[in-house]
Motif scaffolding. Structure first.
Motif, PDB file in Angstrom:
ATOM      1  N   LEU A  30      -6.668  -1.850  -5.378  1.00  0.00           N
ATOM      2  CA  LEU A  30      -5.902  -0.944  -4.542  1.00  0.00           C
ATOM      3  C   LEU A  30      -6.216   0.501  -4.915  1.00  0.00           C
ATOM      4  O   LEU A  30      -6.322   0.832  -6.096  1.00  0.00           O
ATOM      5  N   VAL A  31      -6.341   1.365  -3.887  1.00  0.00           N
ATOM      6  CA  VAL A  31      -6.662   2.769  -4.125  1.00  0.00           C
ATOM      7  C   VAL A  31      -5.689   3.625  -3.305  1.00  0.00           C
ATOM      8  O   VAL A  31      -5.673   3.555  -2.078  1.00  0.00           O
ATOM      9  N   HIS A  32      -4.882   4.403  -3.987  1.00  0.00           N
ATOM     10  CA  HIS A  32      -3.856   5.211  -3.336  1.00  0.00           C
ATOM     11  C   HIS A  32      -4.454   6.438  -2.665  1.00  0.00           C
ATOM     12  O   HIS A  32      -5.627   6.772  -2.835  1.00  0.00           O
TER      13      HIS A  32
ATOM     14  N   SER B 158      -5.409   6.091   3.214  1.00  0.00           N
ATOM     15  CA  SER B 158      -5.788   7.463   3.533  1.00  0.00           C
ATOM     16  C   SER B 158      -7.029   7.911   2.750  1.00  0.00           C
ATOM     17  O   SER B 158      -8.091   7.315   2.875  1.00  0.00           O
ATOM     18  N   LEU B 159      -6.908   8.927   1.911  1.00  0.00           N
ATOM     19  CA  LEU B 159      -8.028   9.389   1.104  1.00  0.00           C
ATOM     20  C   LEU B 159      -8.617   8.262   0.267  1.00  0.00           C
ATOM     21  O   LEU B 159      -9.834   8.203   0.047  1.00  0.00           O
ATOM     22  N   GLY B 160      -7.769   7.345  -0.190  1.00  0.00           N
ATOM     23  CA  GLY B 160      -8.254   6.213  -0.985  1.00  0.00           C
ATOM     24  C   GLY B 160      -9.279   5.380  -0.250  1.00  0.00           C
ATOM     25  O   GLY B 160     -10.217   4.847  -0.857  1.00  0.00           O
TER      26      GLY B 160
ATOM     27  N   ILE C 105     -13.198   4.470  -1.371  1.00  0.00           N
ATOM     28  CA  ILE C 105     -13.783   3.126  -1.345  1.00  0.00           C
ATOM     29  C   ILE C 105     -15.099   3.121  -0.579  1.00  0.00           C
ATOM     30  O   ILE C 105     -16.109   2.578  -1.042  1.00  0.00           O
ATOM     31  N   LEU C 106     -15.115   3.714   0.607  1.00  0.00           N
ATOM     32  CA  LEU C 106     -16.328   3.697   1.415  1.00  0.00           C
ATOM     33  C   LEU C 106     -17.465   4.461   0.740  1.00  0.00           C
ATOM     34  O   LEU C 106     -18.627   4.031   0.797  1.00  0.00           O
TER      35      LEU C 106
ATOM     36  N   LEU D   9      -8.521  -0.630   5.269  1.00  0.00           N
ATOM     37  CA  LEU D   9      -8.209   0.792   5.198  1.00  0.00           C
ATOM     38  C   LEU D   9      -6.883   1.036   5.906  1.00  0.00           C
ATOM     39  O   LEU D   9      -6.632   0.488   6.977  1.00  0.00           O
ATOM     40  N   LEU D  10      -6.050   1.870   5.300  1.00  0.00           N
ATOM     41  CA  LEU D  10      -4.734   2.171   5.848  1.00  0.00           C
ATOM     42  C   LEU D  10      -4.681   3.655   6.234  1.00  0.00           C
ATOM     43  O   LEU D  10      -4.533   4.526   5.375  1.00  0.00           O
ATOM     44  N   GLY D  11      -4.870   3.946   7.498  1.00  0.00           N
ATOM     45  CA  GLY D  11      -4.770   5.320   7.972  1.00  0.00           C
ATOM     46  C   GLY D  11      -5.788   6.280   7.408  1.00  0.00           C
ATOM     47  O   GLY D  11      -5.519   7.484   7.308  1.00  0.00           O
ATOM     48  N   SER D  12      -6.959   5.817   7.075  1.00  0.00           N
ATOM     49  CA  SER D  12      -7.992   6.712   6.533  1.00  0.00           C
ATOM     50  C   SER D  12      -8.656   7.501   7.655  1.00  0.00           C
ATOM     51  O   SER D  12      -9.088   6.909   8.654  1.00  0.00           O
TER      52      SER D  12
END
Length: 213
Positions: free
Chosen positions: A11-13, A73-75, A79-80, A96-99
């Motif tokens: 997980l990446v915040h 978001s930024l996280g 990742i990408l 991805l959540l709202g990136s």
């Protein structure tokens, strides 16, 4: 594609958050049978390549045969960026959540406000540029929000339907395997049961459940 065997999800915040913000997502994934680890980083200090390199080192510490990633978001951009330069990680999927893959209108508008350098820090360039294509070789899905509650109020809107911080249009990019829109705000993406359910579906199958996107 995911291979056989148990999966670990990293997980990446996002911006201004820490691993604490991914706690509910972590619990939901563990309830679904996945182990989790959270990568923490200083979101307003350091460049996107620096964060991506640190994430790669973090990911390589695991011996899991399958490795998924979930980024808010930024996280998600971290990742990408990491995946664009890594070819030795175990197979898995990405949610991805709202990136803001198309770059962020809100960030560009906020950059004109007093105190924006302190507010956005070194993350401004990454959020402004986005990521115009998803790296190949790993199925990637996007969950976008449609409840307009967020930083966009201060900056004059997100330029269209969105989660209050990121426009839905900014969450689309070439290479996405699936795209899902849910009635949540930008920060709500990491606390919503519906988001977690869709994330679990994608990590298991490479597709979201029936949705409105």
């Amino acid at each position: 594609m995911a291979g056989a065997g148990p999966s670990e999800t990293v997980l990446v915040h996002g911006l201004w958050f820490g691993c604490w913000a991914m706690g509910r997502v972590a619990r939901g994934l563990r309830d679904a049978g996945q182990s989790t680890r959270c990568f923490g980083y200083s979101s307003t200090r350091g460049s996107l390549p620096e964060h991506a390199a640190a994430l790669l080192d973090f990911a390589r510490q695991s011996s899991a045969p399958n490795m998924n990633f979930v980024g808010h978001s930024l996280g998600g951009l971290v990742i990408l960026r990491m995946l664009a330069g890594a070819n030795d990680l175990p197979p898995g999927r990405v949610v991805l959540l709202g990136s803001p893959l198309g770059g962020s209108v809100v960030v560009r508008r906020t950059a004109r406000l007093p105190g924006s350098r302190l507010l956005l820090g070194d993350s401004r360039a990454a959020l402004d540029d986005g990521f115009d294509a998803v790296p190949p070789g790993r199925e990637t899905g996007m969950i976008a929000g449609s409840r307009p509650l967020g930083l966009g109020w201060i900056a004059g809107g997100v330029g269209g339907p969105g989660d209050g911080t990121v426009a839905v249009a900014e969450t689309r990019a070439s290479g996405l395997a699936d795209h899902c829109i849910l009635p949540v705000s930008h920060s709500g993406l990491v606390f919503s049961r519906a988001v977690i359910r869709q994330a679990v579906s994608f990590l298991r199958t490479g597709r979201f459940e029936a949705h409105n996107a």
